[in-house]
Enzyme design. Structure first.
Site, PDB file in Angstrom:
ATOM      1  N   ASP A   1      40.609  75.669  64.511  1.00 36.03           N
ATOM      2  CA  ASP A   1      39.693  75.903  63.429  1.00 36.03           C
ATOM      3  C   ASP A   1      39.741  77.015  62.722  1.00 36.03           C
ATOM      4  O   ASP A   1      39.969  78.190  63.408  1.00 36.03           O
ATOM      5  CB  ASP A   1      38.307  75.323  63.880  1.00 36.03           C
ATOM      6  CG  ASP A   1      37.393  75.171  62.655  1.00 36.03           C
ATOM      7  OD1 ASP A   1      37.914  74.696  61.653  1.00 36.03           O
ATOM      8  OD2 ASP A   1      36.389  75.596  62.565  1.00 36.03           O
ATOM      9  N   SER A   2      39.410  77.211  61.458  1.00 40.29           N
ATOM     10  CA  SER A   2      38.994  78.461  61.118  1.00 40.29           C
ATOM     11  C   SER A   2      38.081  79.476  61.826  1.00 40.29           C
ATOM     12  O   SER A   2      37.995  80.438  61.715  1.00 40.29           O
ATOM     13  CB  SER A   2      38.751  78.356  59.563  1.00 40.29           C
ATOM     14  OG  SER A   2      37.311  77.785  59.307  1.00 40.29           O
TER      15      SER A   2
ATOM     16  N   CYS B   1      39.892  71.014  61.273  1.00 39.82           N
ATOM     17  CA  CYS B   1      39.469  71.905  60.394  1.00 39.82           C
ATOM     18  C   CYS B   1      39.905  71.243  59.080  1.00 39.82           C
ATOM     19  O   CYS B   1      41.348  71.010  58.825  1.00 39.82           O
ATOM     20  CB  CYS B   1      40.125  73.232  60.047  1.00 39.82           C
ATOM     21  SG  CYS B   1      39.452  74.322  58.710  1.00 39.82           S
TER      22      CYS B   1
ATOM     23  N   GLU C   1      26.314  78.492  60.446  1.00 40.62           N
ATOM     24  CA  GLU C   1      26.899  79.794  61.095  1.00 40.62           C
ATOM     25  C   GLU C   1      25.522  80.892  61.178  1.00 40.62           C
ATOM     26  O   GLU C   1      25.853  81.600  62.147  1.00 40.62           O
ATOM     27  CB  GLU C   1      27.898  80.356  60.356  1.00 40.62           C
ATOM     28  CG  GLU C   1      29.168  79.568  60.478  1.00 40.62           C
ATOM     29  CD  GLU C   1      30.487  79.893  60.766  1.00 40.62           C
ATOM     30  OE1 GLU C   1      30.852  81.311  60.879  1.00 40.62           O
ATOM     31  OE2 GLU C   1      31.310  79.360  61.279  1.00 40.62           O
TER      32      GLU C   1
ATOM     33  N   CYS D   1      33.605  67.995  56.654  1.00 41.13           N
ATOM     34  CA  CYS D   1      33.890  69.664  57.219  1.00 41.13           C
ATOM     35  C   CYS D   1      33.295  69.579  58.563  1.00 41.13           C
ATOM     36  O   CYS D   1      32.183  69.088  58.864  1.00 41.13           O
ATOM     37  CB  CYS D   1      32.980  70.637  56.230  1.00 41.13           C
ATOM     38  SG  CYS D   1      33.061  72.177  57.020  1.00 41.13           S
TER      39      CYS D   1
ATOM     40  N   HIS E   1      31.845  71.582  60.458  1.00 43.95           N
ATOM     41  CA  HIS E   1      30.626  72.134  60.687  1.00 43.95           C
ATOM     42  C   HIS E   1      29.039  71.176  60.346  1.00 43.95           C
ATOM     43  O   HIS E   1      28.215  71.375  61.094  1.00 43.95           O
ATOM     44  CB  HIS E   1      30.117  73.147  59.674  1.00 43.95           C
ATOM     45  CG  HIS E   1      30.746  74.720  60.076  1.00 43.95           C
ATOM     46  ND1 HIS E   1      32.142  74.794  59.982  1.00 43.95           N
ATOM     47  CD2 HIS E   1      30.386  75.728  60.580  1.00 43.95           C
ATOM     48  CE1 HIS E   1      32.699  76.046  60.511  1.00 43.95           C
ATOM     49  NE2 HIS E   1      31.444  76.585  60.593  1.00 43.95           N
TER      50      HIS E   1
HETATM   51  N1  DGL Z   1      35.283  73.974  59.452  1.00 48.26           N
HETATM   52  C1  DGL Z   1      36.025  73.952  58.171  1.00 48.26           C
HETATM   53  C2  DGL Z   1      36.421  72.598  57.717  1.00 48.26           C
HETATM   54  O1  DGL Z   1      36.375  71.600  58.401  1.00 48.26           O
HETATM   55  C3  DGL Z   1      35.130  74.786  57.170  1.00 48.26           C
HETATM   56  C4  DGL Z   1      34.734  76.216  57.732  1.00 48.26           C
HETATM   57  C5  DGL Z   1      35.608  77.001  56.433  1.00 48.26           C
HETATM   58  O2  DGL Z   1      35.330  77.363  55.534  1.00 48.26           O
HETATM   59  O3  DGL Z   1      36.519  77.866  57.344  1.00 48.26           O
HETATM   60  O4  DGL Z   1      36.734  72.573  56.482  1.00 48.26           O
END
Ligand code: DGL
Length: 278
Positions: free
Chosen positions: A12-13, A75, A162, A196, A198
């Site tokens: 993931d990012s 991600c 975050e 997403c 998160h």
């Molecule tokens: N976790 C990323 C996603 O599922 C979003 C976080 C980011 O913007 O890096 O898209």
């Protein structure tokens, strides 16, 4: 003879993929796993197609160098902007025997099973929404069950998570605003995709503004279930994966920061290693 170390790679990012990791770990505990968060360069959400592709490819190559034969892009932004190119252009050159899977297709397949009226809402980062991946995949993989899909970018939601502002009035303000916006685009939605990784952390706040009859799709359990099915269907991949039950966390940021913040997403304290991708 001990099988060669070949963990399932989860990328993931940053931290969001931990919501996917947690479910995969729970459902498939026997496998070795490595998690890589590109925290030094996240968020990916507003980055261009080219940059997300470059960063994701670097991460994929890095995880291959750590022994992974199977990688999950946990991600949505990377799945939306990089997965297709990696699958079609890069994997055949790097090693056609390795696989990279994303989180969009499993979500879309699940939605097709759930929706009754075919009206789907997608909440995601600016990057995921602008890529149009969800509308395209919903049309392609839903076997005609999806009639209409609308999207809403929620650029404030990742920073809210975050910064651990999940229960603050500010979080409520932005969540209410985005949910109202998406229902204005289609008041008859019967399924909402949290597109997403998160967003599951905001589920209690999200539920406050979503009508009870609307199904809210969280990706973690779905991706884990679909991975299980994938491994059953692909014994040639399954045999390559080592089963030492180990977990290793890596981050491109400071390991100390990662260990602290990961606590928001996971129930147990973890140790992480700082790595450089290049
Ligand atoms: N976790 C990323 C996603 O599922 C979003 C976080 C980011 O913007 O890096 O898209």
């Amino acid at each position: 003879m001990q099988k060669k170390y070949s963990p399932i790679g989860i990328f993931d990012s940053g931290y969001g993929g931990l919501t996917i990791f947690k479910e995969i770990r729970e459902k498939l505990p026997e496998y070795d796993m490595v998690y890589l968060g590109d925290n030094a360069r996240n968020p990916y959400g507003a980055r261009s197609f080219e940059v997300v592709y470059d960063y994701t490819l670097e991460a994929v190559k890095f995880l291959f160098s750590k022994g992974c034969h199977l990688i999950i892009l946990a991600c949505n932004t990377a799945s939306a902007k990089a997965l297709r190119n990696i699958q079609q252009l890069d994997l055949p050159k790097i090693d056609p025997g390795r696989r990279v899977l994303g989180v969009i297709r499993p979500s879309v397949e699940k939605v097709s099973e759930i929706t009754k009226n075919g009206r789907i809402g997608v909440l995601g980062t600016v990057g995921t929404v602008n890529s149009e991946s969800y509308p395209v995949e919903l049309l392609k993989w839903s076997e005609g069950k999806v009639k209409n899909s609308v999207q809403e970018a929620c650029p404030m939601w990742v920073p809210i998570v975050e910064n651990n502002e999940i229960n603050s009035p500010g979080a409520e303000y932005f969540i209410q605003k985005n949910i109202e916006n998406i229902f204005r685009k289609d008041p008859l939605l019967d399924t909402l995709i949290l597109g997403c990784t998160h967003y599951p952390l905001l589920i209690d706040q999200i539920r406050k503004f979503v009508p009870d009859q609307v199904y809210i799709l969280e990706q973690g359990p779905i991706v884990a279930d679909k991975l299980k099915v994938y491994l059953n269907r692909h014994p040639e991949m399954e045999v390559k994966l080592s089963k030492g039950r180990s977990v290793h966390f890596m981050t491109t940021e400071s390991s100390k920061i990662f260990e602290e913040k990961a606590g928001l997403f996971l129930d147990n304290p973890i140790k992480a290693e700082h790595v450089q991708l290049l």
